[in-house]
Scaffold this motif. Structure first.
Motif, PDB file in Angstrom:
ATOM      1  N   LEU A 288      -8.005   4.543   8.464  1.00 54.53           N
ATOM      2  CA  LEU A 288      -6.775   4.121   9.132  1.00 54.53           C
ATOM      3  C   LEU A 288      -6.188   5.230   9.988  1.00 54.53           C
ATOM      4  N   GLY A 289      -6.080   6.411   9.440  1.00 48.81           N
ATOM      5  CA  GLY A 289      -5.390   7.486  10.133  1.00 48.81           C
ATOM      6  C   GLY A 289      -6.213   8.136  11.217  1.00 48.81           C
ATOM      7  N   VAL A 290      -7.354   8.693  10.866  1.00 47.06           N
ATOM      8  CA  VAL A 290      -8.163   9.418  11.828  1.00 47.06           C
ATOM      9  C   VAL A 290      -8.845   8.460  12.788  1.00 47.06           C
ATOM     10  N   GLY A 291      -9.291   7.345  12.305  1.00 50.67           N
ATOM     11  CA  GLY A 291      -9.985   6.388  13.164  1.00 50.67           C
ATOM     12  C   GLY A 291      -9.135   5.913  14.305  1.00 50.67           C
TER      13      GLY A 291
ATOM     14  N   GLU B   7      -5.538  -6.236  15.868  1.00 47.36           N
ATOM     15  CA  GLU B   7      -5.560  -4.875  15.330  1.00 47.36           C
ATOM     16  C   GLU B   7      -4.477  -4.697  14.265  1.00 47.36           C
ATOM     17  N   LYS B   8      -3.308  -5.250  14.508  1.00 53.87           N
ATOM     18  CA  LYS B   8      -2.214  -5.173  13.530  1.00 53.87           C
ATOM     19  C   LYS B   8      -2.600  -5.897  12.244  1.00 53.87           C
ATOM     20  N   ASP B   9      -3.218  -7.056  12.369  1.00 55.86           N
ATOM     21  CA  ASP B   9      -3.674  -7.804  11.193  1.00 55.86           C
ATOM     22  C   ASP B   9      -4.730  -7.009  10.411  1.00 55.86           C
ATOM     23  N   ARG B  10      -5.630  -6.321  11.139  1.00 58.93           N
ATOM     24  CA  ARG B  10      -6.650  -5.510  10.480  1.00 58.93           C
ATOM     25  C   ARG B  10      -5.999  -4.365   9.703  1.00 58.93           C
ATOM     26  N   ILE B  11      -5.001  -3.739  10.311  1.00 61.81           N
ATOM     27  CA  ILE B  11      -4.280  -2.640   9.642  1.00 61.81           C
ATOM     28  C   ILE B  11      -3.591  -3.160   8.383  1.00 61.81           C
TER      29      ILE B  11
ATOM     30  N   LYS C 277      -3.243  -3.718   2.428  1.00 59.07           N
ATOM     31  CA  LYS C 277      -3.209  -4.526   1.202  1.00 59.07           C
ATOM     32  C   LYS C 277      -4.372  -4.186   0.285  1.00 59.07           C
ATOM     33  N   SER C 278      -5.541  -3.991   0.872  1.00 56.77           N
ATOM     34  CA  SER C 278      -6.719  -3.632   0.081  1.00 56.77           C
ATOM     35  C   SER C 278      -6.541  -2.256  -0.564  1.00 56.77           C
ATOM     36  N   ALA C 279      -6.046  -1.292   0.209  1.00 52.22           N
ATOM     37  CA  ALA C 279      -5.836   0.056  -0.323  1.00 52.22           C
ATOM     38  C   ALA C 279      -4.785   0.052  -1.423  1.00 52.22           C
ATOM     39  N   LYS C 280      -3.725  -0.711  -1.209  1.00 56.51           N
ATOM     40  CA  LYS C 280      -2.650  -0.779  -2.208  1.00 56.51           C
ATOM     41  C   LYS C 280      -3.142  -1.438  -3.496  1.00 56.51           C
ATOM     42  N   GLN C 281      -3.951  -2.459  -3.337  1.00 56.27           N
ATOM     43  CA  GLN C 281      -4.487  -3.142  -4.513  1.00 56.27           C
ATOM     44  C   GLN C 281      -5.414  -2.209  -5.298  1.00 56.27           C
ATOM     45  N   ALA C 282      -6.157  -1.366  -4.590  1.00 55.47           N
ATOM     46  CA  ALA C 282      -7.047  -0.422  -5.260  1.00 55.47           C
ATOM     47  C   ALA C 282      -6.261   0.589  -6.088  1.00 55.47           C
ATOM     48  N   CYS C 283      -4.993   0.773  -5.769  1.00 57.18           N
ATOM     49  CA  CYS C 283      -4.155   1.724  -6.503  1.00 57.18           C
ATOM     50  C   CYS C 283      -3.853   1.244  -7.923  1.00 57.18           C
ATOM     51  N   ASN C 284      -4.012  -0.033  -8.177  1.00 57.56           N
ATOM     52  CA  ASN C 284      -3.717  -0.575  -9.501  1.00 57.56           C
ATOM     53  C   ASN C 284      -4.636  -0.006 -10.577  1.00 57.56           C
TER      54      ASN C 284
ATOM     55  N   GLU D 123      -0.056   7.053  -0.174  1.00 56.11           N
ATOM     56  CA  GLU D 123      -1.112   7.287   0.814  1.00 56.11           C
ATOM     57  C   GLU D 123      -1.450   6.005   1.568  1.00 56.11           C
ATOM     58  N   ALA D 124      -1.505   4.901   0.857  1.00 55.43           N
ATOM     59  CA  ALA D 124      -1.808   3.619   1.510  1.00 55.43           C
ATOM     60  C   ALA D 124      -0.701   3.249   2.493  1.00 55.43           C
ATOM     61  N   GLU D 125       0.538   3.415   2.065  1.00 53.00           N
ATOM     62  CA  GLU D 125       1.671   3.106   2.941  1.00 53.00           C
ATOM     63  C   GLU D 125       1.718   4.051   4.141  1.00 53.00           C
ATOM     64  N   ALA D 126       1.443   5.321   3.900  1.00 48.04           N
ATOM     65  CA  ALA D 126       1.435   6.307   4.989  1.00 48.04           C
ATOM     66  C   ALA D 126       0.364   5.950   6.018  1.00 48.04           C
ATOM     67  N   ALA D 127      -0.817   5.599   5.534  1.00 49.81           N
ATOM     68  CA  ALA D 127      -1.900   5.239   6.444  1.00 49.81           C
ATOM     69  C   ALA D 127      -1.521   4.030   7.293  1.00 49.81           C
ATOM     70  N   GLN D 128      -0.843   3.058   6.680  1.00 50.66           N
ATOM     71  CA  GLN D 128      -0.422   1.870   7.430  1.00 50.66           C
ATOM     72  C   GLN D 128       0.605   2.248   8.501  1.00 50.66           C
ATOM     73  N   HIS D 129       1.620   3.025   8.125  1.00 47.38           N
ATOM     74  CA  HIS D 129       2.659   3.414   9.087  1.00 47.38           C
ATOM     75  C   HIS D 129       2.060   4.208  10.255  1.00 47.38           C
TER      76      HIS D 129
END
Length: 194
Positions: free
Chosen positions: A13-16, A35-39, A44-51, A64-70
């Motif tokens: 998300l960030g570097v790409g 692109e916004k939908d992909r982000i 959502k996938s990254a946040k779910q992995a945090c569980n 980190e997931a929220e930061a990458a999205q922003h």
């Protein structure tokens, strides 16, 4: 605390999107939305992995997931707008997002070590924001300098053309009668004068 799968998502998300953020082409409305939908889907996938984490590791993962999205959204907006202001805003969003992640990581520490960690995170944010502001000023100064240079060259060309016109008219003054009239018509036509 192993966050490698999440780190891969953050890098994606960030570097790409960081390299693409400086492209000057505005996106179509459909491309922007896609692109916004992909982000959002990656978030959502990254946040779910945090569980799968517990305690502060889970909090860090979510930060980190929220930061990458922003960051990705801000860089998408910068790429779409293509302005110096939009790129500065994206850099500020990145600095603030990284600060929030760093603050969350500091929660694993205690006492003076935590205080130092928080101060270092704040210092990094402050530096990044200052650099973004300075780079914006440099870009604006370069743009202004290019415009001033173009204006100066235009003024010089006009002055040179005026001087050449006066010389051509003076040459016509050496002639008399119809020859002088013909010379003056030719000079006015050549220099676009009436």
């Amino acid at each position: 605390m192993t966050l490698k799968p999440i780190a891969a998502v953050i890098v994606a998300l960030g570097v790409g999107s960081a390299g693409a953020a400086y492209a000057a082409d505005a996106l179509t409305r459909e491309a922007y939305k896609a692109e916004k939908d992909r982000i959002d889907a990656q978030y959502k996938s990254a946040k779910q992995a945090c569980n799968s984490f517990k305690g502060n590791a889970e909090d860090v993962c979510k930060a980190e997931a929220e930061a990458a999205q922003h960051i990705a959204v801000a860089e998408l907006d910068a790429r779409n707008k293509g302005t110096v202001e939009a790129h500065q805003k994206a850099r500020i969003v990145r600095a603030e997002a990284q600060y929030k992640v760093a603050r969350e990581k500091c929660d694993d520490l205690a006492g003076n070590a935590k205080d130092v960690c928080v101060k270092e995170a704040k210092a990094a944010e402050t530096k990044a924001k200052a650099e973004a502001k300075a780079d914006r000023r440099v870009a604006e100064t370069r743009t202004e300098a290019k415009q001033r240079t173009a204006d100066a060259r235009k003024d010089a060309a006009e002055a040179s053309r005026d001087a050449d016109y006066r010389v051509a008219r003076e040459r016509c003054d050496q002639l008399a009668g119809d020859a002088k009239d013909a010379c003056m018509r030719d000079v006015r036509a050549k220099f676009g004068r009436s």
